[in-house]
Design an enzyme around this catalytic site. Structure first.
Site, PDB file in Angstrom:
ATOM      1  N   ALA A   9      36.183  43.944  46.272  1.00  0.00           N
ATOM      2  CA  ALA A   9      35.187  44.786  45.618  1.00  0.00           C
ATOM      3  C   ALA A   9      35.448  44.364  43.827  1.00  0.00           C
ATOM      4  O   ALA A   9      34.530  45.518  43.519  1.00  0.00           O
ATOM      5  CB  ALA A   9      35.444  46.263  45.851  1.00  0.00           C
ATOM      6  N   ARG A  15      22.072  41.899  41.679  1.00  0.00           N
ATOM      7  CA  ARG A  15      21.201  41.822  42.355  1.00  0.00           C
ATOM      8  C   ARG A  15      20.409  43.180  42.883  1.00  0.00           C
ATOM      9  O   ARG A  15      19.273  43.178  43.288  1.00  0.00           O
ATOM     10  CB  ARG A  15      21.032  40.601  43.831  1.00  0.00           C
TER      11      ARG A  15
HETATM   12  C1  UD1 Z   1      32.981  33.153  48.739  1.00  0.00           C
HETATM   13  C2  UD1 Z   1      34.091  32.126  49.265  1.00  0.00           C
HETATM   14  C3  UD1 Z   1      33.457  31.298  50.456  1.00  0.00           C
HETATM   15  C4  UD1 Z   1      32.470  32.239  51.755  1.00  0.00           C
HETATM   16  C5  UD1 Z   1      31.901  33.602  51.460  1.00  0.00           C
HETATM   17  C6  UD1 Z   1      31.356  34.185  51.959  1.00  0.00           C
HETATM   18  C7  UD1 Z   1      35.714  31.402  47.614  1.00  0.00           C
HETATM   19  C8  UD1 Z   1      35.780  31.027  47.131  1.00  0.00           C
HETATM   20  N1  UD1 Z   1      34.050  31.111  48.281  1.00  0.00           N
HETATM   21  O1  UD1 Z   1      32.343  32.679  48.758  1.00  0.00           O
HETATM   22  O2  UD1 Z   1      33.705  30.494  51.052  1.00  0.00           O
HETATM   23  O3  UD1 Z   1      31.764  31.227  52.961  1.00  0.00           O
HETATM   24  O4  UD1 Z   1      32.485  34.070  50.496  1.00  0.00           O
HETATM   25  O5  UD1 Z   1      30.735  35.195  51.568  1.00  0.00           O
HETATM   26  O6  UD1 Z   1      36.330  32.390  47.964  1.00  0.00           O
HETATM   27  N2  UD1 Z   1      34.767  39.078  44.563  1.00  0.00           N
HETATM   28  C9  UD1 Z   1      35.908  40.512  43.666  1.00  0.00           C
HETATM   29  N3  UD1 Z   1      35.857  39.121  42.438  1.00  0.00           N
HETATM   30  C10 UD1 Z   1      35.981  37.924  42.033  1.00  0.00           C
HETATM   31  C11 UD1 Z   1      34.637  37.618  43.058  1.00  0.00           C
HETATM   32  C12 UD1 Z   1      34.316  37.802  43.943  1.00  0.00           C
HETATM   33  O7  UD1 Z   1      35.806  40.788  44.015  1.00  0.00           O
HETATM   34  O8  UD1 Z   1      36.337  37.567  41.192  1.00  0.00           O
HETATM   35  C13 UD1 Z   1      35.093  39.314  45.845  1.00  0.00           C
HETATM   36  C14 UD1 Z   1      33.346  39.993  45.483  1.00  0.00           C
HETATM   37  O9  UD1 Z   1      33.423  41.656  45.390  1.00  0.00           O
HETATM   38  C15 UD1 Z   1      32.871  40.185  46.716  1.00  0.00           C
HETATM   39  C16 UD1 Z   1      33.777  38.788  47.866  1.00  0.00           C
HETATM   40  O10 UD1 Z   1      34.881  38.666  46.677  1.00  0.00           O
HETATM   41  O11 UD1 Z   1      33.019  40.999  48.550  1.00  0.00           O
HETATM   42  C17 UD1 Z   1      33.327  37.514  47.346  1.00  0.00           C
HETATM   43  O12 UD1 Z   1      32.552  36.743  46.817  1.00  0.00           O
HETATM   44  P1  UD1 Z   1      31.173  36.506  46.434  1.00  0.00           P
HETATM   45  O13 UD1 Z   1      30.879  35.669  45.186  1.00  0.00           O
HETATM   46  O14 UD1 Z   1      29.820  37.134  47.535  1.00  0.00           O
HETATM   47  O15 UD1 Z   1      31.401  35.299  47.702  1.00  0.00           O
HETATM   48  P2  UD1 Z   1      31.316  33.440  46.424  1.00  0.00           P
HETATM   49  O16 UD1 Z   1      32.352  33.551  45.979  1.00  0.00           O
HETATM   50  O17 UD1 Z   1      30.009  33.194  46.360  1.00  0.00           O
END
Ligand code: UD1
Ligand code: CA
Length: 451
Positions: A9, A15
């Site tokens: 989280a 956005r």
């Molecule tokens: C990620 C997955 C992707 C999947 C997608 C589904 C990875 C590298 N990719 O994409 O394969 O299809 O989710 O939605 O895992 N978050 C953190 N810390 C961070 C980055 C993210 O806590 O440093 C959390 C975000 O708050 C979110 C979740 O992890 O709840 C996913 O992050 P988000 O950036 O939405 O997804 P992607 O990395 O684009």
């Protein structure tokens, strides 16, 4: 099998354009994060760890009173980096279930299905989903034998790989011990310069660990929220599902697109709910209840056959069977209506008991009062319960009749079967079987000339 829940989280949620951390935005009256916590709590984990980034104080105070572990991810360097922050807190001999705080509609049964697909030999299971429009998601790469061999992020994928429709939802269950060996091996050598959690799939495949997949029952379960528009869309889908369930239970909804359920609602059979009704908190409605349009009903129980008329607001009330409330009724916390009671239009009731068959039909305020059975309260009656500092009680015993436009100055008791004459200001107790009149005597000045 010991279960560790890890909720990611830390994402900023740019956005949403909000001062509120993204996971604290509400869906059906409850924060996205709380949806995830409530759903995963049903799996009886040994620990739930939340990886937070922005607004840590706000996120933590939204969860007060819950047994949770917190870990901060100062810089958001990817999902693998996020999980790395939680690793030191996790126990060995456990399975870690990784969830997203911004994917609120995941269900316990889907998660249970994912967990069930792991046994002692298969230590990694990922929740995948076949989408018609998979753009943006990580894709599940399989070999000729249809075994999962890796996940490729959309941004890193070739055109050919982008044709794959099976996507990574991000939710996975993995042996905590293996996670400990894989996480430090991740690199950020990719287009986004992030540590991808998804790269553990290739590491698992390299160490000959069979990777299981499981799919959710509905696509909305895996949908993440990045904008207020997506939040509104998911809210509608969720409300639709809740309404479908109510109709399956035997309720008639005159328009399922105009009922909102922000909490837990149970209904008996043949309940009828008109349009623009909002339910909040815990509401239990017995059979044959009818609810008119434009009502807000919060934390209430409504007995069999009761009618709630249009534009009524109910909060913290317990209503018996065959009662009638409104139109334009207002029941405030601590109100109890016994069977067959009636609270009519423009009547406000607070912290009071309205006895069986008693009626307060028009334009009244009843606060801190106890009414016995068959009491009739005339129009415009006010219980004067407050002296500016303290609250006092009014008692109207069985079969009392209060004439219209009376003020009952508490503390005061109107004993059984007594009558109060209209327009009275009652400041002293009234004994049983009597008539109390407390108003200026009428004087007629005959032949009076108008000024
Ligand atoms: C990620 C997955 C992707 C999947 C997608 C589904 C990875 C590298 N990719 O994409 O394969 O299809 O989710 O939605 O895992 N978050 C953190 N810390 C961070 C980055 C993210 O806590 O440093 C959390 C975000 O708050 C979110 C979740 O992890 O709840 C996913 O992050 P988000 O950036 O939405 O997804 P992607 O990395 O684009
Ligand atoms: Ca990202």
């Amino acid at each position: 099998m010991n279960l560790e829940i890890i909720v990611l989280a830390a994402g900023k949620g740019t956005r949403m354009r909000s001062r509120l951390p993204k996971v604290l935005h509400k869906l059906a009256g409850k924060t996205m994060l709380q949806h995830v916590l409530d759903t995963s709590a049903k799996l009886a984990p040994i620990q739930t760890t939340i990886v937070y980034g922005f607004g840590g104080d706000q996120v933590q105070s939204s969860c007060v009173g819950q047994q949770l572990s917190w870990v901060e991810q100062v810089e958001q360097n990817g999902t693998g980096h996020a999980v790395a922050q939680a690793l030191p807190l996790l126990s060995d001999n456990s399975v870690s279930l990784i969830l997203y705080g911004d994917v609120p509609l995941i269900t316990t049964s889907t998660l249970q299905g994912l967990l069930d697909s792991i046994d002692s030999t298969e230590k990694l299971a990922i929740l995948t989903c076949d989408l018609v429009e998979p753009s943006g998601y990580g894709r599940i790469v399989r070999n000729e034998g249809n075994e999962v061999i890796g996940i490729i992020e959309h941004k890193d994928a070739t055109d050919k790989q982008r044709e794959i429709r099976e996507i990574n939802t991000g939710i996975m269950a993995v042996s905590t011990q293996l996670l400990r060996t894989w996480i430090p091996a991740l690199s950020n050598d990719n287009t986004q310069g992030e540590y991808y959690l998804t790269d553990i799939v290739a590491l698992a495949e390299a160490s000959d660990i069979k990777i299981k997949t499981h799919q959710p029952e509905a696509v909305c379960e895996i949908e993440g929220i990045n904008s207020r528009s997506q939040l509104a869309t998911l809210e509608r889908i969720h409300q639709n599902n809740l309404c479908e369930y109510l109709m399956d239970q035997g309720a008639t909804l005159l328009d399922p697109s105009r009922v909102d359920i922000r909490g837990e609602l149970t209904v008996g059979t043949d309940v009828v709910i008109d349009i623009n009704v909002v339910f909040e908190g815990r509401v239990d409605i017995a059979a044959d209840v009818s609810i008119g349009p434009n009502c807000v009903i919060k934390d209430a129980a409504i007995g069999k056959g009761t009618v709630i008329n249009a534009n009524t607001v109910i909060d913290g009330a317990s209503i018996g069977a065959h009662c009638s409330v409104g139109p334009f009724g207002r029941l405030r916390p601590g109100t109890e209506l016994k069977d067959g009671a009636k609270v009519g239009n423009f009547v406000e009731v607070k912290k009071s008991v309205i006895g069986a068959g008693s009626k307060v039909s028009h334009l009244s305020y009843i606060g801190d009062a106890v009414l016995g059975a068959r009491v009739n309260v005339g129009a415009g009656t006010i219980t004067c319960n407050y002296d500016g500092k303290n609250k006092f009680r009014t008692v109207m015993e069985d079969d009392v009749f209060i004439g219209s436009n009376s003020s009952l100055v508490a503390p005061v008791v109107i004993a059984k079967n007594s009558t109060v004459g209209a327009g009275s200001t009652i400041t002293k107790d009234v004994p049983t079987d009597s008539l109390a009149i407390a108003r200026a005597k009428q004087r007629n000045v005959e032949g009076w000339k108008k000024p």
